[in-house]
Write a protein that holds these residues in place. Structure first.
Motif, mmCIF file in Angstrom:
data_model
loop_
_atom_site.group_PDB
_atom_site.id
_atom_site.type_symbol
_atom_site.label_atom_id
_atom_site.label_comp_id
_atom_site.label_asym_id
_atom_site.label_seq_id
_atom_site.Cartn_x
_atom_site.Cartn_y
_atom_site.Cartn_z
ATOM 1 N N GLY A 26 1.467 9.078 8.693
ATOM 2 C CA GLY A 26 2.263 8.827 9.887
ATOM 3 C C GLY A 26 1.344 8.480 11.030
ATOM 4 O O GLY A 26 0.128 8.370 10.859
ATOM 5 N N PRO A 80 3.196 5.493 2.091
ATOM 6 C CA PRO A 80 3.561 6.645 2.927
ATOM 7 C C PRO A 80 3.391 7.964 2.176
ATOM 8 O O PRO A 80 3.389 8.004 0.946
ATOM 9 C CB PRO A 80 5.040 6.409 3.253
ATOM 10 C CG PRO A 80 5.316 4.990 2.904
ATOM 11 C CD PRO A 80 4.355 4.646 1.815
ATOM 12 N N ARG A 81 3.288 9.039 2.931
ATOM 13 C CA ARG A 81 3.167 10.369 2.355
ATOM 14 C C ARG A 81 4.350 10.660 1.411
ATOM 15 O O ARG A 81 5.495 10.350 1.703
ATOM 16 C CB ARG A 81 3.144 11.416 3.473
ATOM 17 C CG ARG A 81 3.002 12.859 2.966
ATOM 18 C CD ARG A 81 3.255 13.840 4.078
ATOM 19 N NE ARG A 81 2.218 13.814 5.078
ATOM 20 C CZ ARG A 81 1.074 14.506 5.001
ATOM 21 N NH1 ARG A 81 0.836 15.245 3.925
ATOM 22 N NH2 ARG A 81 0.191 14.442 5.971
ATOM 23 N N HIS A 86 5.400 9.351 -1.235
ATOM 24 C CA HIS A 86 6.190 8.236 -1.762
ATOM 25 C C HIS A 86 5.837 7.974 -3.217
ATOM 26 O O HIS A 86 4.677 7.761 -3.558
ATOM 27 C CB HIS A 86 5.942 6.971 -0.944
ATOM 28 C CG HIS A 86 6.791 5.803 -1.382
ATOM 29 N ND1 HIS A 86 8.105 5.679 -1.017
ATOM 30 C CD2 HIS A 86 6.519 4.743 -2.185
ATOM 31 C CE1 HIS A 86 8.611 4.579 -1.562
ATOM 32 N NE2 HIS A 86 7.668 3.995 -2.274
ATOM 33 N N SER A 99 7.714 3.978 16.293
ATOM 34 C CA SER A 99 6.977 4.194 15.045
ATOM 35 C C SER A 99 6.439 5.607 14.946
ATOM 36 O O SER A 99 6.251 6.138 13.853
ATOM 37 C CB SER A 99 5.824 3.195 14.932
ATOM 38 O OG SER A 99 6.327 1.911 14.712
ATOM 39 N N LEU A 157 7.319 6.515 11.248
ATOM 40 C CA LEU A 157 6.269 6.530 10.229
ATOM 41 C C LEU A 157 6.161 7.873 9.523
ATOM 42 O O LEU A 157 5.609 7.948 8.432
ATOM 43 C CB LEU A 157 4.919 6.157 10.845
ATOM 44 C CG LEU A 157 4.707 4.664 11.056
ATOM 45 C CD1 LEU A 157 3.400 4.414 11.759
ATOM 46 C CD2 LEU A 157 4.735 3.925 9.742
ATOM 47 N N ASN A 158 6.675 8.910 10.146
ATOM 48 C CA ASN A 158 6.636 10.209 9.500
ATOM 49 C C ASN A 158 7.773 10.388 8.501
ATOM 50 O O ASN A 158 7.774 11.316 7.707
ATOM 51 C CB ASN A 158 6.679 11.309 10.555
ATOM 52 C CG ASN A 158 5.391 11.375 11.347
ATOM 53 O OD1 ASN A 158 4.342 11.651 10.791
ATOM 54 N ND2 ASN A 158 5.451 11.097 12.625
ATOM 55 N N ASP A 190 9.960 5.600 4.137
ATOM 56 C CA ASP A 190 9.716 5.738 2.705
ATOM 57 C C ASP A 190 9.488 4.379 2.062
ATOM 58 O O ASP A 190 9.854 4.162 0.918
ATOM 59 C CB ASP A 190 10.901 6.447 2.044
ATOM 60 C CG ASP A 190 10.546 6.971 0.654
ATOM 61 O OD1 ASP A 190 9.374 7.334 0.436
ATOM 62 O OD2 ASP A 190 11.433 7.012 -0.210
#
Length: 276
Positions: A110, A138-139, A141, A256, A260-261, A264
């Motif tokens: 993020g 992304p985290r 994902h 964002s 962004l956090n 997905d």
């Protein structure tokens, strides 16, 4: 796409990106996966000798790969482990030159990750470099078949900026439906320059028969793009690496910081040079 490069720092974020890379490499029948770690920021205590630290890093890379879910048809000689004390950007550029890398895969969590963590800064450094196409995961994902991609453009200098060959090759390899989106609440894409830009980008991407849409309802470009992504169930966002300034603005906008956090959807920065 034949060769994937996966820079890691052994964090949870880089494990997620590594697994995504393995799954995508499987989907695209890649022949080589290179796992890379830079120990330029290694601690001063512990391993004093460069060779000793390099050997330890190789062991960590091998251990990391053993923890990933690897299809049985991958053979050991399809995995390459590289470790050095170069800055990540320099190390990545050298590997790209030596191995004809098709795609770099890195993770990100993020906006706070971009600004405050090493892997976030490294990802943005590699993005700015444009050494090879870069996929940012992304985290948390996980990979799934990519059915729809969207190319986000600011319709400026389209003929020079648009990585048409790379988009056509990647979307073709993925078998994905292609969308093109431009966020423009001010003029709704109706200036002479943008009308010509739209015509040019559609001409360049004609083999894909893309859908084109101007988003005029939302003032923030990031929210416009991500709203489109959610509405149309987009699996992958494509952008031009030569348009890094546009990308950077998206990833540093106030919207964002929130998106962004939770986003997905991976982002790929593509070069004008066709992907291998």
């Amino acid at each position: 796409m034949k060769t994937f490069l996966i820079p890691v720092d052994f964090s949870d974020v880089s494990y997620t990106a590594a697994q995504y890379a393995v799954d995508m490499a499987t989907y695209l029948h890649a022949s080589k996966l290179i796992f890379y770690h830079s120990f330029a920021h290694r601690p001063s205590d512990g391993y004093d000798e460069h060779t000793e630290y390099k050997q330890a890093t190789h062991r960590h890379l091998e251990k990391m790969v053993r923890k990933l879910h690897i299809p049985s048809f991958f053979s050991p000689d399809q995995f390459v482990f590289v470790a050095d004390d170069s800055p990540v950007k320099v190390g990545v550029e050298a590997i790209v030159a030596d191995h004809a890398v098709s795609l770099i895969v890195m993770g990100i969590a993020g906006l706070s990750d971009i600004e405050n963590t090493l892997i976030g800064r490294n990802t943005m450094d590699v993005a700015k470099s444009g050494a090879a196409p870069l996929l940012i995961v992304p985290r948390n994902h996980g990979f799934k078949p990519i059915r729809k991609v969207v190319y986000a453009t600011d319709l400026k200098d389209v003929g020079h900026i648009t990585p048409a060959a790379s988009i056509i090759r990647l979307a073709g390899q993925l078998g994905a439906e292609t969308h093109v989106v431009h966020v423009d609440p001010a003029t709704q894409g109706q200036t002479p320059e943008k009308i010509l830009g739209k015509q040019e980008v559609l001409r360049m991407l004609e083999p894909l028969n893309p859908e084109f849409e101007v988003i005029s309802e939302l003032k923030d470009k990031a929210s416009g793009i991500f709203d489109y992504v959610k509405k149309h169930h987009i699996d992958l966002i494509l952008m031009a690496s030569k348009n890094y300034g546009f990308f950077e603005k998206l990833f540093h906008s106030s919207v964002s910081k929130k998106l962004l956090n939770i986003a997905d959807v991976p982002v790929v920065l593509l070069k004008n040079k066709p992907v291998n």
